[in-house]
Design a protein around this motif. Structure first.
Motif, mmCIF file in Angstrom:
data_model
loop_
_atom_site.group_PDB
_atom_site.id
_atom_site.type_symbol
_atom_site.label_atom_id
_atom_site.label_comp_id
_atom_site.label_asym_id
_atom_site.label_seq_id
_atom_site.Cartn_x
_atom_site.Cartn_y
_atom_site.Cartn_z
ATOM 1 N N TYR A 139 51.388 54.945 37.429
ATOM 2 C CA TYR A 139 51.445 54.120 38.578
ATOM 3 C C TYR A 139 50.390 53.780 39.098
ATOM 4 C CZ TYR A 139 55.749 52.130 36.130
ATOM 5 O OH TYR A 139 56.073 52.685 34.500
ATOM 6 N N GLU A 180 49.272 52.037 34.784
ATOM 7 C CA GLU A 180 50.022 50.341 34.967
ATOM 8 C C GLU A 180 49.580 50.032 35.974
ATOM 9 O OE1 GLU A 180 53.322 49.165 32.583
ATOM 10 O OE2 GLU A 180 54.062 51.186 32.235
ATOM 11 N N ASP A 224 50.031 44.385 35.317
ATOM 12 C CA ASP A 224 51.112 45.447 34.613
ATOM 13 C C ASP A 224 52.353 44.743 34.818
ATOM 14 O OD1 ASP A 224 49.340 46.615 32.401
ATOM 15 O OD2 ASP A 224 48.109 47.753 34.038
ATOM 16 N N THR A 240 56.360 41.988 33.831
ATOM 17 C CA THR A 240 58.011 42.933 34.182
ATOM 18 C C THR A 240 57.776 43.447 35.439
ATOM 19 O OG1 THR A 240 56.759 44.091 32.075
ATOM 20 C CG2 THR A 240 57.704 45.686 33.496
#
Length: 364
Positions: free
Chosen positions: A38, A64, A85, A126
């Motif tokens: 991430y 992400e 994301d 998300t």
């Protein structure tokens, strides 16, 4: 354990910093190439710079892309409008922070957070959640939040003021682990007690699934868990494989710091020039035969470079080894002449010392 890099958001909060979009984009792509899971690239509600950064990164990275948001619909929309994301929602959880920072009761905070999570999901996003000051909050209060938002992918516990040590971190996580799956728990540490790296390792050992890190620990006050130290310590101790490109670690971290205009000390762990430099006669003599004698790890494994330095402090044993490595005859006269030459011309790196050995013996 998965790693989430927060350099671009935490570093931007340091006094006097205002990273440009181009700086952030260059760094985010370098961190993505390193293999991080991430990259928390910004806080879009703060303005156009972070909105542009997240928008340009969205859909172009293996990592992400995370955008930070308060538990407010407008902050959530600012992240989701960039096509990032993940929306990382943050909210206060300790009594002190609820009272002094958020100005809400615990029940109001629960309602606020649940509404924000629902808004993320309604828009097809998300959600991750970070609980500020979690490590100074009774475990039952954290568990109450977890029970209210079970559909959140990761619930990150923040040591917001850097008040915890590996012992207290492990005790707290073991308590939580009796009731929740630590694999969906994250951790976020600050380095006020110089424990941020060790705290991540303690969390990894407890089974935590995600940790926030930043290059050279860039972040508020004393900073956060340094990406490079966490990766190297875990690699050397064989505790966890983060899946990053180890051979590119040091060059990438230095590149990020240079791009952001950040300096680092020569003695900084992993990144500093002197941490893999050796001049002591006893050290260098042994390392000519076996570098591991005075090193915790081979710096080349992580993209660094070892530097042996020779000069006035080089003793006769070291001089003999250098002469032998240079392919010249080792005699007492040669050693004496070479030792004097090193004192006159040093300090020299290994190649320079070998060249000097050949030149000195050649004159004799």
């Amino acid at each position: 354990m998965r790693l989430s890099d927060v350099t671009l958001r935490e570093g931007d909060q340091l006094p006097g910093r205002e990273f440009t979009a181009d700086q952030k984009l260059t760094c985010a792509r370098a961190l993505d190439d390193l293999g991080l899971d991430y990259v928390q690239a910004g806080f879009p509600a703060t303005g156009e710079t972070d909105q542009r950064v997240l928008s340009e990164l969205a859909g172009t990275t293996d990592a992400e892309v995370i955008g930070l948001a308060r538990a407010l619909d407008r902050d959530v929309d600012a992240v989701l409008d960039t096509d990032a994301d993940v929306v990382e929602l943050f909210v206060s959880v300790s009594d002190r922070h609820l009272d002094r920072l958020l100005g809400k009761t615990r029940e109001e905070m629960h309602e606020m957070l649940a509404g924000a999570v629902e808004h993320v999901h309604d828009r097809g996003g998300t959600a991750h959640v970070t609980l500020a000051d979690a490590f100074r909050t009774p475990a039952e209060d954290v568990l109450a939040v977890e029970e209210a938002i079970p559909e959140v992918e990761y619930l990150t516990l923040a040591d917001t003021v850097g008040a915890r040590t590996p012992r207290s971190v492990r005790e707290y996580l073991d308590t939580l682990g009796e009731a929740v799956d630590l694999g969906r728990v994250g951790v976020h540490f600050h380095d006020d007690l110089d424990c941020a790296t060790a705290n991540v390792l303690a969390a990894a050992d407890a089974g935590v699934g995600k940790a926030d890190v930043s290059v050279a620990g860039l972040g508020e006050r004393a900073g956060n868990s340094p990406l490079e130290s966490v990766v190297v310590a875990a690699g050397v101790d064989a505790t966890v494989d983060f899946g990053v490109d180890e051979s590119a670690l040091i060059p990438t971290c230095r590149q990020v710091l240079e791009t952001l205009g950040e300096e680092w000390d020569d003695r900084r762990a992993v990144l500093g020039e002197t941490v893999s430099e050796h001049e002591s006669a006893i050290h260098t003599t042994a390392m000519l035969s076996d570098p591991a004698t005075m090193e915790a790890y081979d710096p080349e494994r992580f993209g660094g470079e070892r530097r042996l330095v020779f000069g006035a402090s080089t003793g006769t044993s070291g001089a003999r080894k250098l002469l032998d490595r240079a392919g010249v005859e080792v005699t007492d006269d040669a050693v004496a002449a070479y030792t004097e030459a090193l004192a006159d011309h040093g300090p020299l790196g290994l190649d320079g010392a070998l060249d000097l050995a050949r030149a000195t013996v050649g004159r004799e």
